[in-house]
Motif scaffolding. Structure first.
Motif, PDB file in Angstrom:
ATOM      1  N   ALA A  86       0.864  -1.185   0.000  1.00 23.29           N
ATOM      2  CA  ALA A  86       0.000   0.000   0.000  1.00 23.29           C
ATOM      3  C   ALA A  86       0.898   1.232   0.000  1.00 23.29           C
ATOM      4  O   ALA A  86       0.954   1.990   0.962  1.00 23.29           O
ATOM      5  CB  ALA A  86      -0.924  -0.011   1.215  1.00 23.29           C
ATOM      6  N   TRP A  87       1.626   1.425  -1.091  1.00 24.61           N
ATOM      7  CA  TRP A  87       2.636   2.478  -1.194  1.00 24.61           C
ATOM      8  C   TRP A  87       1.994   3.858  -1.174  1.00 24.61           C
ATOM      9  O   TRP A  87       1.179   4.182  -2.020  1.00 24.61           O
ATOM     10  CB  TRP A  87       3.471   2.288  -2.461  1.00 24.61           C
ATOM     11  CG  TRP A  87       4.076   0.925  -2.518  1.00 24.61           C
ATOM     12  CD1 TRP A  87       3.738  -0.084  -3.367  1.00 24.61           C
ATOM     13  CD2 TRP A  87       5.096   0.396  -1.676  1.00 24.61           C
ATOM     14  NE1 TRP A  87       4.491  -1.203  -3.106  1.00 24.61           N
ATOM     15  CE2 TRP A  87       5.336  -0.937  -2.064  1.00 24.61           C
ATOM     16  CE3 TRP A  87       5.834   0.913  -0.618  1.00 24.61           C
ATOM     17  CZ2 TRP A  87       6.274  -1.754  -1.440  1.00 24.61           C
ATOM     18  CZ3 TRP A  87       6.775   0.103   0.004  1.00 24.61           C
ATOM     19  CH2 TRP A  87       6.981  -1.207  -0.411  1.00 24.61           C
ATOM     20  N   GLY A  88       2.399   4.658  -0.202  1.00 24.48           N
ATOM     21  CA  GLY A  88       1.851   5.998  -0.055  1.00 24.48           C
ATOM     22  C   GLY A  88       2.627   7.028  -0.866  1.00 24.48           C
ATOM     23  O   GLY A  88       3.841   6.950  -1.002  1.00 24.48           O
ATOM     24  N   TRP A  90       2.982  11.328  -1.512  1.00 18.03           N
ATOM     25  CA  TRP A  90       2.681  12.673  -1.037  1.00 18.03           C
ATOM     26  C   TRP A  90       3.187  13.670  -2.055  1.00 18.03           C
ATOM     27  O   TRP A  90       3.836  13.305  -3.022  1.00 18.03           O
ATOM     28  CB  TRP A  90       3.259  12.922   0.349  1.00 18.03           C
ATOM     29  CG  TRP A  90       4.776  12.861   0.439  1.00 18.03           C
ATOM     30  CD1 TRP A  90       5.666  12.661  -0.592  1.00 18.03           C
ATOM     31  CD2 TRP A  90       5.570  12.986   1.595  1.00 18.03           C
ATOM     32  NE1 TRP A  90       6.945  12.671  -0.124  1.00 18.03           N
ATOM     33  CE2 TRP A  90       6.923  12.862   1.224  1.00 18.03           C
ATOM     34  CE3 TRP A  90       5.271  13.202   2.933  1.00 18.03           C
ATOM     35  CZ2 TRP A  90       7.974  12.946   2.131  1.00 18.03           C
ATOM     36  CZ3 TRP A  90       6.329  13.280   3.830  1.00 18.03           C
ATOM     37  CH2 TRP A  90       7.656  13.153   3.426  1.00 18.03           C
ATOM     38  N   TRP A 102      -1.970   3.798  -9.423  1.00 17.69           N
ATOM     39  CA  TRP A 102      -1.327   2.638  -8.816  1.00 17.69           C
ATOM     40  C   TRP A 102      -1.670   1.404  -9.633  1.00 17.69           C
ATOM     41  O   TRP A 102      -2.827   1.227 -10.050  1.00 17.69           O
ATOM     42  CB  TRP A 102      -1.826   2.434  -7.388  1.00 17.69           C
ATOM     43  CG  TRP A 102      -1.285   3.388  -6.375  1.00 17.69           C
ATOM     44  CD1 TRP A 102      -0.250   3.149  -5.509  1.00 17.69           C
ATOM     45  CD2 TRP A 102      -1.739   4.707  -6.067  1.00 17.69           C
ATOM     46  NE1 TRP A 102      -0.046   4.250  -4.712  1.00 17.69           N
ATOM     47  CE2 TRP A 102      -0.943   5.216  -5.025  1.00 17.69           C
ATOM     48  CE3 TRP A 102      -2.746   5.524  -6.588  1.00 17.69           C
ATOM     49  CZ2 TRP A 102      -1.120   6.488  -4.489  1.00 17.69           C
ATOM     50  CZ3 TRP A 102      -2.929   6.781  -6.061  1.00 17.69           C
ATOM     51  CH2 TRP A 102      -2.115   7.257  -5.020  1.00 17.69           C
ATOM     52  N   VAL A 125      -1.177  11.737   2.860  1.00 14.38           N
ATOM     53  CA  VAL A 125      -0.513  10.716   2.061  1.00 14.38           C
ATOM     54  C   VAL A 125      -1.610   9.914   1.374  1.00 14.38           C
ATOM     55  O   VAL A 125      -2.533   9.430   2.027  1.00 14.38           O
ATOM     56  CB  VAL A 125       0.367   9.802   2.942  1.00 14.38           C
ATOM     57  CG1 VAL A 125       0.977   8.677   2.119  1.00 14.38           C
ATOM     58  CG2 VAL A 125       1.449  10.616   3.636  1.00 14.38           C
ATOM     59  N   ARG A 127      -2.933   6.660  -0.555  1.00 13.62           N
ATOM     60  CA  ARG A 127      -2.618   5.234  -0.623  1.00 13.62           C
ATOM     61  C   ARG A 127      -3.691   4.521  -1.438  1.00 13.62           C
ATOM     62  O   ARG A 127      -4.856   4.899  -1.396  1.00 13.62           O
ATOM     63  CB  ARG A 127      -2.576   4.622   0.768  1.00 13.62           C
ATOM     64  CG  ARG A 127      -1.473   5.160   1.633  1.00 13.62           C
ATOM     65  CD  ARG A 127      -1.353   4.388   2.941  1.00 13.62           C
ATOM     66  NE  ARG A 127      -0.370   5.003   3.801  1.00 13.62           N
ATOM     67  CZ  ARG A 127       0.935   4.826   3.683  1.00 13.62           C
ATOM     68  NH1 ARG A 127       1.405   4.043   2.747  1.00 13.62           N
ATOM     69  NH2 ARG A 127       1.766   5.431   4.505  1.00 13.62           N
ATOM     70  N   LYS A 129      -6.338   1.524  -2.493  1.00  9.58           N
ATOM     71  CA  LYS A 129      -7.258   0.693  -1.725  1.00  9.58           C
ATOM     72  C   LYS A 129      -6.898  -0.789  -1.847  1.00  9.58           C
ATOM     73  O   LYS A 129      -7.353  -1.604  -1.081  1.00  9.58           O
ATOM     74  CB  LYS A 129      -8.692   0.943  -2.182  1.00  9.58           C
ATOM     75  CG  LYS A 129      -9.117   2.372  -1.902  1.00  9.58           C
ATOM     76  CD  LYS A 129     -10.573   2.604  -2.215  1.00  9.58           C
ATOM     77  CE  LYS A 129     -10.897   4.044  -2.232  1.00  9.58           C
ATOM     78  NZ  LYS A 129     -11.405   4.717  -1.182  1.00  9.58           N
TER      79      LYS A 129
END
Length: 163
Positions: A86-88, A90, A102, A125, A127, A129
């Protein structure tokens, strides 16, 4: 009349100043070369093609597009995290709005955030789902322009790292 102010120009002073100037010049040229001539990868979204930089290391992913003043309409950044998560993302030090996509390990779009303003900075941030391996950052409006949808598979090849 002999004026002395305590300073005399010596050959070592000239060498020191010239050396410093050359060092700064080399650093500027090197920085330009790194940013201007980074290798790109083609990302195909149906009939549209984006030429994006690739970020495969932690340092490259943290840097991302921070500080980039302008993106070409078909430019952007592809981050390869090499495993699902679940790469955030920003917007730290961002100067342009982005569409963020994503994708999982099969390059299938699992989540999209459109038109993220640079003013968002680090206030939140974003992310996905679902777990994702790749994150594609494109100029804002690209998702709509290219009709990118969740569930769609994008086409690109990322070279494996030699580590």
């Amino acid at each position: 009349m002999n004026r002395t102010n305590g300073f005399s120009w010596r050959p070592t002073t000239t060498v020191f100043l010239l050396g410093g100037f050359i060092l700064v010049l080399v650093a500027i040229v090197a920085a330009y070369m790194v940013t201007a001539f980074r290798p790109t990868v083609e990302v195909r979204t149906g009939s549209n093609v984006y030429h994006v930089w690739v970020a495969k290391t932690d340092e490259q992913r943290v840097q991302g597009l921070s500080g980039v003043k302008q993106l070409s309409p078909n430019g952007g950044l592809l981050m390869d995290f090499e495993q699902n998560g679940a790469w955030g993302i920003w917007m730290k030090d961002m100067l342009v709005p982005l569409d963020i996509i994503w994708m999982d390990e099969k390059k299938k779009v699992v989540y999209i955030v459109k038109n993220v303003p640079p003013e968002q900075a680090t206030s939140s941030v974003m992310r996905p789902k679902s777990a994702a391996r790749y994150v594609l950052e494109l100029p804002a409006g690209s998702v709509d322009k290219s009709a990118i949808k969740t569930g769609q598979t994008l086409e690109f090849t990322v070279e494996k790292t030699g580590v």
